[in-house]
Design an enzyme around this catalytic site. Structure first.
Site, PDB file in Angstrom:
ATOM      1  N   CYS A 211     -15.361  56.615  58.364  1.00 28.56           N
ATOM      2  CA  CYS A 211     -16.700  56.888  58.760  1.00 28.56           C
ATOM      3  C   CYS A 211     -17.201  56.187  60.046  1.00 28.56           C
ATOM      4  O   CYS A 211     -17.173  54.600  59.672  1.00 28.56           O
ATOM      5  CB  CYS A 211     -17.529  56.572  57.380  1.00 28.56           C
ATOM      6  SG  CYS A 211     -19.205  56.696  57.953  1.00 28.56           S
TER       7      CYS A 211
ATOM      8  N   CYS B 226     -20.495  54.163  59.449  1.00 27.77           N
ATOM      9  CA  CYS B 226     -20.401  52.969  58.687  1.00 27.77           C
ATOM     10  C   CYS B 226     -19.668  51.739  59.012  1.00 27.77           C
ATOM     11  O   CYS B 226     -20.155  50.539  59.108  1.00 27.77           O
ATOM     12  CB  CYS B 226     -19.257  53.335  57.478  1.00 27.77           C
ATOM     13  SG  CYS B 226     -19.844  54.690  56.395  1.00 27.77           S
TER      14      CYS B 226
END
Length: 585
Positions: free
Chosen positions: A172, A175
């Site tokens: 991600c 993230c």
């Protein structure tokens, strides 16, 4: 622990994944240790967890005064600064501070002090290390819990009043962008020495049973942040908005640890008080003081067991102590003032011990007054703070004063000795390290001297006692204010001591009908003792009602309450009204 249906191959794959998380540089004695790994493994194999009496050992330890004092030092051993941050020059708690932080709270003070010193030294060595971190743990900069299964997550929520969970994935991109912000928040807003702060957990859905945990909490997007209070979910945040994340963490902490009600009060008169110590700086005629002390020495029968003869004692006083004091406190201003050397102070302390064990208490006041003056020299205050109790002049004189105050015959506690001892203790607050030592290690002893002195028949003694009371109270208030502002972490509160001091101050205020100066200092002391006190709600507020503190204060404003017309100075009247109306129920 139970049985498992997971085969050896699956378990081996799980262990391989966990290698990236359980590494040496992530280890934290309290937050991420061997029990954390065992709990994760048990959760993966059986869905259960290790017994609470093992799991809760760190929490139980930190709930003790000794554990709370040791917490910042342990954190300093394991916490790394974020990438590109400057390397700190010293640990969060210095070895000297750690060695005196809380030994008095333990059954074995000497062992406690040794343990604190050892841990603090380890922290210093750890902080000074410049070894490169393991690349697998490059992102771990604070005690962030790495959660890999539901059982560990439940334990995490149970052990923290406020909790923040970060659901993430290695694939991600957002993230990875928000992760440094999450780590800084964990550093800034994590659990502090007083137990306040949030626990921060990171759940990688690709590791262990992270995906199962994400499904259990209906996590559908990465990153997702969840916020818990007492194990109950309050809110969640999806996406990588740093401002929203910080706002949510601040809101969670506000709900978990609401600020003291006094922080919302308007207290201009109290806030205008200078928290600097009241010092007695007058310089006596040193030769006259020494002549008086010499006359006492000459008129006393000198025991043969004393290591110094009267002649030797007088030689040290006139040949070593007097020249230093005259040079340090000259009659005319001097650009360069010499500080006391260790040799001077050691010989002087030995002479003090000999005199205190030989002369009557009534004859000690000239010696006390010389030390009172010397404590205005920071070098003297620093030396006294670390000197042994047996030869420490403060300890010697405080013990003498306490013993004589406890005797029923007033004549056995000479006024001059008590007066100079109170002024000596007030001047001890001129040096921060000595003030800290007095406040942490000798608070009860100081109270034993100052409380009865507040009711003394002599006005100068009451003034000195009120000054010392203010210095102690202001020192406490300064630490509380810094703590509220996010600064100091190690304010040592003692509810029993505070109750005793507040009771004594209110009684002294009630009895003081002549000196406006004493009333002023006592009112300022009461304000410092009460404002933002953690014990205000459940201890001090009911006590103030019983003592009728508000009425006591307001009587000082009326005729006859303090002098014929009551308190007359406008600033003092304003302070009394503010403390009575806003801090006294």
């Amino acid at each position: 622990m139970g049985e498992t249906a997971i085969d050896e191959e699956t378990f081996g794959e799980y262990l391989a994944e966990m290698k990236e998380h359980y590494t040496a540089d992530k280890y934290h004695l309290l937050e991420f240790n061997c029990n954390s790994f065992t709990n994760d493994v048990v959760g993966f194999l059986t869905g259960g967890s290790i017994p609470d009496f093992i799991k809760d050992l760190p929490t139980d330890f930190l709930s003790t005064p000794f554990g709370a004092a040791l917490r910042p030092t342990i954190d300093a051993m394991y916490r790394r600064p974020p990438p590109n941050a400057p390397t700190p020059s010293s640990p969060a708690v210095t070895p000297a501070a750690a060695a005196t932080a809380a030994p008095e709270a333990t059954p074995n003070p000497q062992l406690a002090a040794q343990l604190l010193q050892a841990v603090a030294s380890r922290a210093a060595a750890s902080t000074a290390s410049t070894a490169a971190p393991n690349t697998a743990t490059q992102s771990l900069t604070a005690p962030i819990h790495a959660i890999t299964n539901p059982a560990s997550f439940n334990t995490f929520l149970k052990n923290h009043r406020a909790s923040v969970a970060f659901f993430t994935s290695a694939t991600c991109g957002p993230c990875r962008m928000i992760e440094p912000v999450f780590e800084r928040l964990a550093e800034e807003k994590g659990i502090k020495a007083d137990g306040r702060g949030a626990g921060f957990a990171k759940i990688d859905i690709d590791v262990g049973l992270g995906n199962s945990l994400a499904s259990q909490w209906n996590v559908r997007a990465m990153p997702t942040f969840m916020f818990f209070l007492d194990g109950e979910k309050l809110d969640e945040l999806k996406g990588a908005d740093a401002n929203d994340l910080r706002t949510q963490v601040d809101l969670l902490l506000f709900q978990a640890f609401p600020p003291h009600p006094h922080t919302s009060l308007s207290l201009p008169a109290v806030q205008a008080l200078s928290l600097n110590p009241i010092l007695f700086t007058q310089v006596p005629a040193i030769d006259t003081v020494l002549a008086k002390l010499s006359s006492f020495i000459d008129s006393t029968t000198w025991p043969s067991s004393t290591p110094h003869t009267p002649t030797q004692v007088k030689q040290i006083l006139t040949g070593t102590v007097a020249p230093y004091l005259k040079a340090r406190f000259p009659a005319s201003p001097s650009a360069k003032l010499p500080s006391a050397t260790t040799a001077i102070l050691i010989s002087w302390s030995h002479v003090t011990l000999a005199l205190s064990s030989t002369l009557p208490v009534a004859s000690l006041f000239p010696l006390v007054d010389l030390w009172r003056l010397a404590l205005l020299d920071p070098a003297v205050g620093t030396w006294v703070a670390s000197s042994p109790v047996a030869s420490n002049p403060l300890s010697i004189f405080v013990n003498k004063a306490t013993t004589t105050l406890q005797q029923s015959d007033p004549s056995s506690n000479p006024r001059n000795f008590l007066l100079t001892t109170l002024r000596l203790l007030s001047n001890a607050f001129a040096t921060p390290v000595l003030a800290q030592t007095l406040f942490t290690s000798a608070r009860a002893a100081v109270a034993a001297v100052v409380i009865p002195s507040l009711l003394h028949t002599d006005g100068l003694v009451r003034t000195a006692a009120a000054s010392l009371t203010f210095n102690v109270s202001a020192y406490l208030q300064k630490g509380r204010v810094e703590k509220v502002r996010g600064g100091a972490e190690n304010v040592q509160e003692d509810e029993d001591w505070e109750v005793e001091m507040v009771s004594a101050v209110v009684e002294a205020l009630d009895r003081e009908v002549t000196s406006e100066e004493v009333v002023h200092r006592l009112t300022a002391s009461l304000a410092c003792l009460l404002r933002v006190s953690p014990a205000y709600g459940n201890q001090l507020s009911p006590l103030l009602e019983v003592l009728q503190a508000r009425d006591v204060l307001k009587r000082k404003l009326a005729k006859g309450g303090c002098g014929e017309e009551g308190v007359t100075k406008k600033d003092v009247r304003k302070l009394i009204e503010e403390v009575a109306n806003k801090l006294c129920p």
